[in-house]
Design an enzyme around this catalytic site. Sequence first.
Site, PDB file in Angstrom:
ATOM      1  N   ARG A   1      77.081  44.451  81.626  1.00  0.00           N
ATOM      2  CA  ARG A   1      76.430  43.630  82.427  1.00  0.00           C
ATOM      3  C   ARG A   1      76.946  43.638  83.861  1.00  0.00           C
ATOM      4  NH1 ARG A   1      71.465  41.690  83.655  1.00  0.00           N
ATOM      5  NH2 ARG A   1      71.291  39.353  83.792  1.00  0.00           N
TER       6      ARG A   1
ATOM      7  N   THR B   1      62.694  46.588  81.968  1.00  0.00           N
ATOM      8  CA  THR B   1      63.977  46.747  81.082  1.00  0.00           C
ATOM      9  C   THR B   1      63.565  48.123  80.153  1.00  0.00           C
ATOM     10  OG1 THR B   1      64.757  44.642  81.573  1.00  0.00           O
ATOM     11  CG2 THR B   1      65.580  45.598  79.598  1.00  0.00           C
TER      12      THR B   1
ATOM     13  N   GLU C   1      66.502  45.091  86.384  1.00  0.00           N
ATOM     14  CA  GLU C   1      65.846  43.845  86.352  1.00  0.00           C
ATOM     15  C   GLU C   1      64.448  44.032  86.886  1.00  0.00           C
ATOM     16  OE1 GLU C   1      64.686  41.098  88.186  1.00  0.00           O
ATOM     17  OE2 GLU C   1      65.073  39.784  86.768  1.00  0.00           O
TER      18      GLU C   1
ATOM     19  N   ASP D   1      69.108  37.346  88.810  1.00  0.00           N
ATOM     20  CA  ASP D   1      69.159  36.627  87.569  1.00  0.00           C
ATOM     21  C   ASP D   1      70.178  35.350  86.998  1.00  0.00           C
ATOM     22  OD1 ASP D   1      67.160  38.251  85.866  1.00  0.00           O
ATOM     23  OD2 ASP D   1      68.679  39.399  84.865  1.00  0.00           O
TER      24      ASP D   1
ATOM     25  N   SER E   1      71.557  36.725  80.956  1.00  0.00           N
ATOM     26  CA  SER E   1      70.196  37.696  80.429  1.00  0.00           C
ATOM     27  C   SER E   1      69.506  37.270  79.247  1.00  0.00           C
ATOM     28  CB  SER E   1      71.022  39.222  80.052  1.00  0.00           C
ATOM     29  OG  SER E   1      70.198  40.020  79.651  1.00  0.00           O
ATOM     30  N   SER E   2      68.363  37.818  79.041  1.00  0.00           N
ATOM     31  CA  SER E   2      67.750  37.742  77.727  1.00  0.00           C
ATOM     32  C   SER E   2      67.439  38.919  77.086  1.00  0.00           C
ATOM     33  CB  SER E   2      66.207  37.559  78.110  1.00  0.00           C
ATOM     34  OG  SER E   2      66.088  36.140  79.026  1.00  0.00           O
TER      35      SER E   2
ATOM     36  N   GLY F   1      61.187  43.324  78.529  1.00  0.00           N
ATOM     37  CA  GLY F   1      60.267  42.155  78.765  1.00  0.00           C
ATOM     38  C   GLY F   1      60.718  40.818  79.242  1.00  0.00           C
ATOM     39  N   GLY F   2      61.788  40.833  79.874  1.00  0.00           N
ATOM     40  CA  GLY F   2      62.322  39.795  80.716  1.00  0.00           C
ATOM     41  C   GLY F   2      62.559  38.700  79.611  1.00  0.00           C
TER      42      GLY F   2
END
Length: 584
Positions: free
Chosen positions: A108, A394, A414, A434, A458-459, A480-481
């Site tokens: 990340r 993403t 992002e 984010d 993050s998701s 998909g965020g």
Amino acid sequence: MTMTRFTAFFLFGLCSAVVLAQGEPEGDTGFTHTGVARGQDFMAATANPYATEAAAVILADGGSAVDAVIAAQMVLTLTEPQSSGIGGGLFLLHWDAKNAQLLSLDGREAAPAAASPTLFVGNRGEPVPWIEAVVGGRSVGVPGAVAALYEAHRRFGVLPWSQLLGPAITLAEEGFEVSPRLALLLAQEINPGLRRPGKARGYFAPGGEWLTAGDRRENPALARTLRRLATEGPDAFYRGELAEQIVDAVQSDPDRPGLLSLADLADYRPRWRSPVCQPYRQYQVCGMGPPSSGGITVGQILSLLEPYPVSSWTPQSPEFVHRFSQASRLAYADRARYIADDAFYPVPVQTLLSETYLNDRRRLMGSDRDMGPAAAGKLPVQAGPDTTRALPSTTHLVMVDAEGNMVSMTSSIEMGFGSTVMVGGFLLNNQLTDFALDPGTESNPAANRVEAGKRPRSSMAPTLVLDAEGQPNLAIGSPGGSRIISYVSQMLIALLDWQLPLEQALALPRISHRNDNLVLEAERTSPELAAAMEARGYDVRLAPLNSGVQVIRRSVEGWEGAADPRREGTAIGGTIRSAGEPSH
């Protein structure tokens, strides 16, 4: 089946002992790009045909799952630049077949050392509008993808690092065909930063007009960057001339200068972390822990649903949609309050996934009507409210090699086209958005506020599922965020509870609830279901839910893989045979 020019070129370089085989029952030895692919020894699925082909060639040449994912990610930097690339970051799950061990790697992005909680707070003491925060150098975090991929290769690579960058270099030099999705996103101008004069505008709108589907586009600047990476490794990215160019582009951005420094780049390190595994039925569902919220939140949703007779419900029944939505409300409420980089905030992972805590939360799901906005559970840790946004640009990749090693990796810059700052032929991320733009107060700070060196929540939810014997059964993930969590959870139920064939599971109408409103996939959801949910008190919205799930599942013959029909992904499987052995 006719192969692309790219595939044919690289097949000539394969060693003679390797024969590629399409994993279909008829025994055809070509590639397949649609539907479900089957292969005895290896499988690759990505969001773009060029990337899937690059991965398949590497796997057929005896490369590892990590080798294949590196080759695919480098190609995606070129062919799917709106979604991911070497200017961004990633989370990677790896099943080490030799040692029967599951590991996770955190690549990340990180906040610059000069960043503070007020990074996105304006002169009046209020957070700047989100879209203003996105565009330009201020939103750029230290990219982690290159360092993480090199570290994964150091530990699990088989083929030379330089060989893995070959497909992307060739495509960048000779050109690739612009896909309909890339062309559509450019035409829609989803990122206003692309309207700014500069390298990104010049690349995506040569002559002043956006690239269109079918255009052939070279990227000589990226080819030069990748050639240096191939020979010098990550030092070519994090130190020296390219690092100086990155820092200069960020700090001298004409609209929103950023804080990234040469020291930030040189000091970046990926981190091996313990994966988060949660029991569900007879399986272990494993994902990323903090700073990703994916593993915890998916685990919570599944555990909250486990006592219910999910297998007896149909995918579009009001009862399933209701219970799934209520579980999602509770899990997303906890996600917003308690999950952040655990190097800066004590994330109560074990408590959030404990049966005692989840039993208490499950009691809130008893009504047949929508509970309304759920509050986070009461835990003995301090955290203020957080309304951080996460955008859906993403990508996800899944691989399994002939030795049984498996990778599930989600990668991102992002926002679509990231910060729109372009250096060395690639886009830089806007991952600092984010973080919570509103840091909260000193007495009640947001857990996910900006801090120097911190990694934003993050998701992303790369997931591996282990069966009752502790062996990998399934690799899955999605872009998909913040809706990634919904997509992955729904697909896991479709595959583990309902045991649907891959193509049926991927085609299911998507459902998403982030503790705000119930979103049902437009054009795929029946009016009757929407009306039934409204009757239960839901605020129902019909909207495109453009998931991009890639999945690999163990089968009797070996492996089967597929890509979400909503995007341009493909899956390729194959068999590695000894020299002289007939192909069928």
